[in-house]
Design a protein around this motif. Structure first.
Motif, short mmCIF file in Angstrom:
data_model
loop_
_atom_site.label_atom_id
_atom_site.label_comp_id
_atom_site.label_asym_id
_atom_site.label_seq_id
_atom_site.Cartn_x
_atom_site.Cartn_y
_atom_site.Cartn_z
N ILE A 30 0.84 -1.19 0.00
CA ILE A 30 0.00 0.00 0.00
C ILE A 30 0.88 1.24 0.00
O ILE A 30 2.06 1.18 0.32
CB ILE A 30 -0.94 0.05 1.23
CG1 ILE A 30 -0.11 0.05 2.53
CG2 ILE A 30 -1.92 -1.11 1.21
CD1 ILE A 30 -0.91 0.40 3.75
N ASP A 31 0.28 2.36 -0.33
CA ASP A 31 0.95 3.65 -0.23
C ASP A 31 0.68 4.16 1.18
O ASP A 31 -0.42 4.61 1.50
CB ASP A 31 0.39 4.59 -1.29
CG ASP A 31 1.08 5.95 -1.28
OD1 ASP A 31 1.62 6.36 -0.24
OD2 ASP A 31 1.04 6.61 -2.33
N LYS A 32 1.69 4.07 2.04
CA LYS A 32 1.52 4.42 3.45
C LYS A 32 1.10 5.88 3.62
O LYS A 32 0.23 6.20 4.43
CB LYS A 32 2.81 4.16 4.22
CG LYS A 32 2.65 4.30 5.72
CD LYS A 32 3.98 4.23 6.47
CE LYS A 32 4.55 2.87 6.51
NZ LYS A 32 5.72 2.78 7.43
N ASP A 33 1.69 6.78 2.86
CA ASP A 33 1.36 8.21 2.98
C ASP A 33 -0.10 8.47 2.60
O ASP A 33 -0.79 9.24 3.27
CB ASP A 33 2.28 9.05 2.09
CG ASP A 33 3.74 8.98 2.55
OD1 ASP A 33 3.97 8.78 3.76
OD2 ASP A 33 4.63 9.12 1.70
N LEU B 20 -2.59 6.30 2.77
CA LEU B 20 -3.43 5.71 3.81
C LEU B 20 -3.48 6.60 5.04
O LEU B 20 -4.55 6.84 5.61
CB LEU B 20 -2.91 4.32 4.19
CG LEU B 20 -3.68 3.60 5.30
CD1 LEU B 20 -5.14 3.41 4.91
CD2 LEU B 20 -3.02 2.27 5.62
N LEU B 21 -2.33 7.13 5.46
CA LEU B 21 -2.30 8.02 6.62
C LEU B 21 -3.16 9.26 6.38
O LEU B 21 -3.91 9.69 7.25
CB LEU B 21 -0.87 8.43 6.95
CG LEU B 21 -0.01 7.35 7.62
CD1 LEU B 21 1.45 7.78 7.65
CD2 LEU B 21 -0.51 7.06 9.02
N ILE C 103 0.38 2.54 11.80
CA ILE C 103 0.69 2.58 10.37
C ILE C 103 2.06 3.20 10.14
O ILE C 103 2.87 2.70 9.37
CB ILE C 103 -0.39 3.36 9.60
CG1 ILE C 103 -1.71 2.60 9.71
CG2 ILE C 103 0.00 3.56 8.15
CD1 ILE C 103 -2.90 3.39 9.30
N GLU C 104 2.33 4.30 10.85
CA GLU C 104 3.59 5.01 10.66
C GLU C 104 4.80 4.12 10.95
O GLU C 104 5.81 4.17 10.26
CB GLU C 104 3.63 6.25 11.56
CG GLU C 104 4.78 7.18 11.29
CD GLU C 104 4.74 7.79 9.91
OE1 GLU C 104 5.78 7.75 9.22
OE2 GLU C 104 3.69 8.32 9.51
N TYR C 105 4.70 3.27 11.95
CA TYR C 105 5.83 2.45 12.36
C TYR C 105 5.76 1.01 11.84
O TYR C 105 6.57 0.17 12.21
CB TYR C 105 5.97 2.46 13.89
CG TYR C 105 6.27 3.85 14.39
CD1 TYR C 105 7.48 4.47 14.09
CD2 TYR C 105 5.33 4.57 15.10
CE1 TYR C 105 7.74 5.76 14.51
CE2 TYR C 105 5.59 5.87 15.55
CZ TYR C 105 6.80 6.45 15.24
OH TYR C 105 7.06 7.73 15.66
N ALA C 106 4.81 0.73 10.97
CA ALA C 106 4.72 -0.59 10.37
C ALA C 106 5.94 -0.83 9.49
O ALA C 106 6.47 0.10 8.87
CB ALA C 106 3.45 -0.71 9.54
N ALA D 48 8.31 -1.61 6.46
CA ALA D 48 8.20 -1.38 5.02
C ALA D 48 8.84 -2.55 4.29
O ALA D 48 9.68 -3.26 4.84
CB ALA D 48 8.89 -0.08 4.64
#
Length: 100
Positions: free
Chosen positions: A4-7, A9-10, A33-36, A38
């Motif tokens: 996924i695109d973390k940014d 999603l956040l 999510i931030e610390y998941a 990569a």
């Protein structure tokens, strides 16, 4: 596994929280999510087998003919009985259509 695109999603979660008035429990959702972890991902390079005429010198022999050839790296597969789904030279994923 799905990447996924973390940014994105956040941003979507923060927008949803702001619009709904939900409590973010001190940022726990965003922190998860931030610390998941990569993953290292490489974009898929796609190519196709094309028929191309080659003159190949091999062990004091000259082979002349039309061979399946990677359109990206010009690798000719002499004696290929069936088109493979990737190029053994550059690793490109080949389209499903037959060479010809």
């Amino acid at each position: 596994m799905r990447m996924i695109d973390k940014d994105a999603l956040l941003a979507d979660i923060e927008k949803t929280i702001a619009e709904s008035g939900c409590v973010n429990h001190e940022g726990e959702i965003v922190d998860c999510i931030e610390y998941a972890p990569a993953v290292d991902a490489v974009p898929v390079v796609r190519g196709e087998w094309i028929q191309k005429h080659h003159i190949i010198s091999l062990n004091n022999m000259t082979l002349t003919g039309t061979y399946p050839t990677c359109n990206l790296c010009d690798y000719a597969e002499v004696g290929m009985a069936k088109n493979t789904n990737y190029c053994p030279n550059c690793g490109a994923k080949m389209e499903d259509r037959p060479c010809g």
